[in-house]
Design a protein around this motif. Structure first.
Motif, PDB file in Angstrom:
ATOM      1  N   GLU A  46      57.035  19.102  41.134  1.00  0.00           N
ATOM      2  CA  GLU A  46      56.775  20.382  41.802  1.00  0.00           C
ATOM      3  C   GLU A  46      56.206  21.404  40.820  1.00  0.00           C
ATOM      4  O   GLU A  46      55.264  22.124  41.144  1.00  0.00           O
ATOM      5  N   VAL A  47      56.771  21.477  39.633  1.00  0.00           N
ATOM      6  CA  VAL A  47      56.281  22.421  38.630  1.00  0.00           C
ATOM      7  C   VAL A  47      54.869  22.044  38.189  1.00  0.00           C
ATOM      8  O   VAL A  47      54.000  22.906  38.015  1.00  0.00           O
ATOM      9  N   GLN A  48      54.596  20.749  38.044  1.00  0.00           N
ATOM     10  CA  GLN A  48      53.244  20.310  37.665  1.00  0.00           C
ATOM     11  C   GLN A  48      52.232  20.660  38.754  1.00  0.00           C
ATOM     12  O   GLN A  48      51.123  21.092  38.466  1.00  0.00           O
ATOM     13  N   ARG A  49      52.629  20.477  40.001  1.00  0.00           N
ATOM     14  CA  ARG A  49      51.746  20.837  41.120  1.00  0.00           C
ATOM     15  C   ARG A  49      51.457  22.335  41.087  1.00  0.00           C
ATOM     16  O   ARG A  49      50.327  22.777  41.275  1.00  0.00           O
ATOM     17  N   GLY A  50      52.493  23.144  40.819  1.00  0.00           N
ATOM     18  CA  GLY A  50      52.307  24.586  40.732  1.00  0.00           C
ATOM     19  C   GLY A  50      51.424  24.998  39.572  1.00  0.00           C
ATOM     20  O   GLY A  50      50.594  25.891  39.697  1.00  0.00           O
ATOM     21  N   ALA A  51      51.592  24.340  38.434  1.00  0.00           N
ATOM     22  CA  ALA A  51      50.764  24.654  37.269  1.00  0.00           C
ATOM     23  C   ALA A  51      49.293  24.328  37.540  1.00  0.00           C
ATOM     24  O   ALA A  51      48.394  25.088  37.163  1.00  0.00           O
ATOM     25  N   PHE A  52      49.055  23.210  38.207  1.00  0.00           N
ATOM     26  CA  PHE A  52      47.682  22.847  38.570  1.00  0.00           C
ATOM     27  C   PHE A  52      47.097  23.868  39.542  1.00  0.00           C
ATOM     28  O   PHE A  52      45.937  24.269  39.416  1.00  0.00           O
ATOM     29  N   ALA A  53      47.899  24.318  40.503  1.00  0.00           N
ATOM     30  CA  ALA A  53      47.430  25.285  41.490  1.00  0.00           C
ATOM     31  C   ALA A  53      47.107  26.628  40.842  1.00  0.00           C
ATOM     32  O   ALA A  53      46.070  27.229  41.140  1.00  0.00           O
ATOM     33  N   VAL A  54      47.959  27.105  39.964  1.00  0.00           N
ATOM     34  CA  VAL A  54      47.744  28.398  39.316  1.00  0.00           C
ATOM     35  C   VAL A  54      46.527  28.339  38.396  1.00  0.00           C
ATOM     36  O   VAL A  54      45.721  29.265  38.347  1.00  0.00           O
ATOM     37  N   SER A  55      46.348  27.234  37.700  1.00  0.00           N
ATOM     38  CA  SER A  55      45.185  27.071  36.837  1.00  0.00           C
ATOM     39  C   SER A  55      43.888  27.064  37.650  1.00  0.00           C
ATOM     40  O   SER A  55      42.913  27.732  37.290  1.00  0.00           O
ATOM     41  N   GLY A  56      43.881  26.335  38.735  1.00  0.00           N
ATOM     42  CA  GLY A  56      42.707  26.311  39.610  1.00  0.00           C
ATOM     43  C   GLY A  56      42.440  27.657  40.249  1.00  0.00           C
ATOM     44  O   GLY A  56      41.284  28.067  40.415  1.00  0.00           O
ATOM     45  N   ALA A  57      43.501  28.378  40.587  1.00  0.00           N
ATOM     46  CA  ALA A  57      43.338  29.700  41.193  1.00  0.00           C
ATOM     47  C   ALA A  57      42.741  30.685  40.197  1.00  0.00           C
ATOM     48  O   ALA A  57      41.873  31.489  40.555  1.00  0.00           O
ATOM     49  N   ALA A  58      43.175  30.636  38.951  1.00  0.00           N
ATOM     50  CA  ALA A  58      42.617  31.539  37.939  1.00  0.00           C
ATOM     51  C   ALA A  58      41.138  31.243  37.695  1.00  0.00           C
ATOM     52  O   ALA A  58      40.323  32.162  37.586  1.00  0.00           O
ATOM     53  N   ARG A  59      40.796  29.978  37.633  1.00  0.00           N
ATOM     54  CA  ARG A  59      39.394  29.597  37.425  1.00  0.00           C
ATOM     55  C   ARG A  59      38.528  30.035  38.608  1.00  0.00           C
ATOM     56  O   ARG A  59      37.455  30.617  38.434  1.00  0.00           O
ATOM     57  N   ALA A  60      38.997  29.782  39.822  1.00  0.00           N
ATOM     58  CA  ALA A  60      38.232  30.156  41.016  1.00  0.00           C
ATOM     59  C   ALA A  60      38.120  31.675  41.150  1.00  0.00           C
ATOM     60  O   ALA A  60      37.053  32.197  41.510  1.00  0.00           O
ATOM     61  N   ALA A  61      39.192  32.390  40.861  1.00  0.00           N
ATOM     62  CA  ALA A  61      39.164  33.849  40.960  1.00  0.00           C
ATOM     63  C   ALA A  61      38.220  34.446  39.927  1.00  0.00           C
ATOM     64  O   ALA A  61      37.482  35.391  40.226  1.00  0.00           O
ATOM     65  N   GLY A  62      38.210  33.906  38.731  1.00  0.00           N
ATOM     66  CA  GLY A  62      37.293  34.403  37.709  1.00  0.00           C
ATOM     67  C   GLY A  62      35.838  34.202  38.089  1.00  0.00           C
ATOM     68  O   GLY A  62      35.015  35.110  37.951  1.00  0.00           O
ATOM     69  N   ARG A  63      35.523  33.040  38.605  1.00  0.00           N
ATOM     70  CA  ARG A  63      34.132  32.781  39.024  1.00  0.00           C
ATOM     71  C   ARG A  63      33.735  33.668  40.192  1.00  0.00           C
ATOM     72  O   ARG A  63      32.622  34.187  40.240  1.00  0.00           O
ATOM     73  N   ALA A  64      34.642  33.847  41.154  1.00  0.00           N
ATOM     74  CA  ALA A  64      34.333  34.703  42.302  1.00  0.00           C
ATOM     75  C   ALA A  64      34.140  36.154  41.859  1.00  0.00           C
ATOM     76  O   ALA A  64      33.269  36.855  42.378  1.00  0.00           O
ATOM     77  N   TYR A  65      34.925  36.581  40.894  1.00  0.00           N
ATOM     78  CA  TYR A  65      34.822  37.962  40.418  1.00  0.00           C
ATOM     79  C   TYR A  65      33.483  38.216  39.742  1.00  0.00           C
ATOM     80  O   TYR A  65      32.825  39.212  40.024  1.00  0.00           O
ATOM     81  N   VAL A  66      33.073  37.345  38.853  1.00  0.00           N
ATOM     82  CA  VAL A  66      31.828  37.609  38.115  1.00  0.00           C
ATOM     83  C   VAL A  66      30.594  37.400  38.987  1.00  0.00           C
ATOM     84  O   VAL A  66      29.545  37.952  38.688  1.00  0.00           O
ATOM     85  N   LEU A  67      30.688  36.629  40.052  1.00  0.00           N
ATOM     86  CA  LEU A  67      29.538  36.444  40.939  1.00  0.00           C
ATOM     87  C   LEU A  67      29.342  37.597  41.910  1.00  0.00           C
ATOM     88  O   LEU A  67      28.300  37.712  42.537  1.00  0.00           O
ATOM     89  N   ALA A  68      30.337  38.455  42.049  1.00  0.00           N
ATOM     90  CA  ALA A  68      30.236  39.589  42.968  1.00  0.00           C
ATOM     91  C   ALA A  68      29.270  40.632  42.423  1.00  0.00           C
ATOM     92  O   ALA A  68      28.979  40.681  41.233  1.00  0.00           O
ATOM     93  N   ALA A  69      28.809  41.493  43.320  1.00  0.00           N
ATOM     94  CA  ALA A  69      27.843  42.519  42.931  1.00  0.00           C
ATOM     95  C   ALA A  69      28.486  43.662  42.153  1.00  0.00           C
ATOM     96  O   ALA A  69      27.859  44.262  41.285  1.00  0.00           O
ATOM     97  N   ASP A  70      29.738  44.009  42.476  1.00  0.00           N
ATOM     98  CA  ASP A  70      30.423  45.096  41.784  1.00  0.00           C
ATOM     99  C   ASP A  70      31.917  44.783  41.668  1.00  0.00           C
ATOM    100  O   ASP A  70      32.385  43.755  42.148  1.00  0.00           O
ATOM    101  N   ASP A  71      32.649  45.696  41.046  1.00  0.00           N
ATOM    102  CA  ASP A  71      34.062  45.451  40.784  1.00  0.00           C
ATOM    103  C   ASP A  71      34.910  45.420  42.062  1.00  0.00           C
ATOM    104  O   ASP A  71      35.838  44.617  42.169  1.00  0.00           O
ATOM    105  N   GLY A  72      34.617  46.287  43.000  1.00  0.00           N
ATOM    106  CA  GLY A  72      35.387  46.322  44.251  1.00  0.00           C
ATOM    107  C   GLY A  72      35.246  45.022  45.038  1.00  0.00           C
ATOM    108  O   GLY A  72      36.240  44.443  45.496  1.00  0.00           O
ATOM    109  N   GLN A  73      34.015  44.595  45.190  1.00  0.00           N
ATOM    110  CA  GLN A  73      33.765  43.323  45.886  1.00  0.00           C
ATOM    111  C   GLN A  73      34.328  42.151  45.073  1.00  0.00           C
ATOM    112  O   GLN A  73      34.850  41.188  45.633  1.00  0.00           O
ATOM    113  N   GLY A  74      34.259  42.249  43.756  1.00  0.00           N
ATOM    114  CA  GLY A  74      34.785  41.202  42.895  1.00  0.00           C
ATOM    115  C   GLY A  74      36.289  41.034  43.059  1.00  0.00           C
ATOM    116  O   GLY A  74      36.806  39.915  43.090  1.00  0.00           O
ATOM    117  N   GLU A  75      37.001  42.155  43.170  1.00  0.00           N
ATOM    118  CA  GLU A  75      38.458  42.103  43.366  1.00  0.00           C
ATOM    119  C   GLU A  75      38.805  41.405  44.689  1.00  0.00           C
ATOM    120  O   GLU A  75      39.700  40.563  44.739  1.00  0.00           O
TER     121      GLU A  75
END
Length: 159
Positions: A46-75
């Motif tokens: 369960e902890v390994q599954r959670g660690a994988f999920a949090v790592s993937g979420a951070a990577r996806a959130a970072g990419r979505a943020y930098v691809l946005a046009a501005d900070d508000g949309q990025g958030e």
């Protein structure tokens, strides 16, 4: 057939009373050792599954943020991407997302900023009732992903 007398009779009667007790002791000992071991293995998964999920979420959130046009949309996009990545692994919707930028903390999409995204969440440990200590026992997890803004921005060249 001759019956044993005296001390031999007492020993033979004692052995007859203990017949089958080794099997019972083995089963009880096996259960007492197997149940905690099984709980530990399930909890680690369960902890390994959670660690994988949090790592993937951070990577996806970072990419979505930098691809946005501005900070508000990025958030907004970063939160949606993190929520989707966590939901893919069955984690609860309760998470914390923090975004920081250097060297332009007020405008992350300016110049050559470097964005750092931190996603934090919790994984509930299985098979433990909340009666053992207030709330359901859980394990805290977090992941960090850092990337430059210009790396994933689309550039249009004028001719």
């Amino acid at each position: 057939m001759r019956r044993p007398r005296g001390r031999a009779a007492g020993r033979a009667a004692g052995r007859a009373d203990e017949s089958g007790s080794a099997v019972v002791e083995f089963i009880w000992l096996g259960l007492l050792l197997l149940v905690p071991l099984l709980w530990i293995v399930i909890s680690v998964f369960e902890v390994q599954r959670g660690a994988f999920a949090v790592s993937g979420a951070a990577r996806a959130a970072g990419r979505a943020y930098v691809l946005a046009a501005d900070d508000g949309q990025g958030e907004q996009r970063a939160r949606a991407a993190a929520r989707l990545a966590l939901a893919d692994q069955g984690l609860a919707e309760d998470f914390d997302l923090r975004v920081s930028c250097t060297p332009y903390p007020q405008d992350c999409h300016a110049g050559t900023s470097v964005v750092t995204v931190v996603v934090a969440s919790r994984v509930n440990l299985p098979l433990l009732p909340s009666a053992l200590g207030g709330s359901s026992p859980s394990f805290a997890l977090d992941a960090t992903h850092t990337l430059p803004v210009g790396r994933f921005q689309e550039r249009h060249e004028q001719r």
